[in-house]
Write a protein that holds these residues in place. Sequence first.
Motif, PDB file in Angstrom:
ATOM      1  N   SER A  53       0.846  -1.199   0.000  1.00 17.39           N
ATOM      2  CA  SER A  53       0.000   0.000   0.000  1.00 17.39           C
ATOM      3  C   SER A  53       0.876   1.241   0.000  1.00 17.39           C
ATOM      4  CB  SER A  53      -0.867   0.040   1.256  1.00 17.39           C
ATOM      5  OG  SER A  53      -1.672  -1.097   1.333  1.00 17.39           O
ATOM      6  N   TYR A  87       0.431   5.608   0.263  1.00 20.19           N
ATOM      7  CA  TYR A  87      -0.444   6.752   0.505  1.00 20.19           C
ATOM      8  C   TYR A  87       0.393   8.020   0.450  1.00 20.19           C
ATOM      9  CZ  TYR A  87      -3.304   2.997   2.318  1.00 20.19           C
ATOM     10  OH  TYR A  87      -4.013   1.835   2.442  1.00 20.19           O
ATOM     11  N   TRP A  88      -0.187   9.088  -0.056  1.00 19.06           N
ATOM     12  CA  TRP A  88       0.532  10.353  -0.134  1.00 19.06           C
ATOM     13  C   TRP A  88      -0.462  11.497  -0.106  1.00 19.06           C
ATOM     14  CZ3 TRP A  88      -0.155   6.909  -4.046  1.00 19.06           C
ATOM     15  CH2 TRP A  88      -0.847   7.349  -5.172  1.00 19.06           C
ATOM     16  N   ASN A  89       0.049  12.664   0.215  1.00 19.98           N
ATOM     17  CA  ASN A  89      -0.761  13.881   0.206  1.00 19.98           C
ATOM     18  C   ASN A  89      -0.687  14.456  -1.200  1.00 19.98           C
ATOM     19  OD1 ASN A  89      -1.847  16.444   0.390  1.00 19.98           O
ATOM     20  ND2 ASN A  89      -0.941  16.871   2.378  1.00 19.98           N
ATOM     21  N   ASN A  90      -1.820  14.525  -1.878  1.00 21.30           N
ATOM     22  CA  ASN A  90      -1.831  15.010  -3.255  1.00 21.30           C
ATOM     23  C   ASN A  90      -2.100  16.508  -3.342  1.00 21.30           C
ATOM     24  OD1 ASN A  90      -4.545  15.278  -2.763  1.00 21.30           O
ATOM     25  ND2 ASN A  90      -5.199  13.746  -4.246  1.00 21.30           N
ATOM     26  N   GLY A  94      -5.659  16.441  -0.180  1.00 20.09           N
ATOM     27  CA  GLY A  94      -6.038  15.376   0.750  1.00 20.09           C
ATOM     28  C   GLY A  94      -5.180  14.165   0.493  1.00 20.09           C
ATOM     29  N   LYS A  95      -5.655  13.020   0.908  1.00 20.31           N
ATOM     30  CA  LYS A  95      -4.880  11.795   0.742  1.00 20.31           C
ATOM     31  C   LYS A  95      -5.235  11.097  -0.560  1.00 20.31           C
ATOM     32  CE  LYS A  95      -4.141  10.825   5.591  1.00 20.31           C
ATOM     33  NZ  LYS A  95      -4.342   9.889   6.679  1.00 20.31           N
ATOM     34  N   ALA A  96      -4.226  10.481  -1.171  1.00 16.32           N
ATOM     35  CA  ALA A  96      -4.410   9.622  -2.331  1.00 16.32           C
ATOM     36  C   ALA A  96      -3.661   8.328  -2.033  1.00 16.32           C
ATOM     37  CB  ALA A  96      -3.867  10.287  -3.593  1.00 16.32           C
ATOM     38  N   GLY A  97      -3.935   7.292  -2.802  1.00 14.63           N
ATOM     39  CA  GLY A  97      -3.238   6.040  -2.542  1.00 14.63           C
ATOM     40  C   GLY A  97      -3.529   4.990  -3.582  1.00 14.63           C
TER      41      GLY A  97
END
Length: 130
Positions: free
Chosen positions: A7, A9-12, A15-18
């Motif tokens: 998995s 996840y990152w801050n785009n 908000g969060k994306a993943g």
Amino acid sequence: PVIAERSMYWNNGTGKAGHDTIGVKQTRYNCYLAEGCTNYGFETFVLICNPNPEENNIQVTYMTPAGYIPHDNFNMAPNTRCTINVNEVLGPTDVSIQVTGNRPISAERAMYWNSRGGGHDSIGHLSNFL
């Protein structure tokens, strides 16, 4: 038994994306990765793992609408991972990718779009047959 996934996840910026993919059950000599794109703002990366205690000679072949494009073969040190930025290698195109090692490998294809506002990841199809 072990259950595994990868998995990210990152801050785009809004908000969060993943994205997420299942783990690899067993390494193989070939990995086929479909649905890559380096056009229209897409970014495509190939991540290759050499889980062996020996050096592994890697061959990457890009399958594009213009035909097959071989990547220079390279050696991976034992127990290492590398990342290829396909956009830097090919320029704008649609692409499927074959990764082959002289020892078993695992590989995945990660794609991002919309300034990394979204992403997708796939382990592709692993095989011992060409």
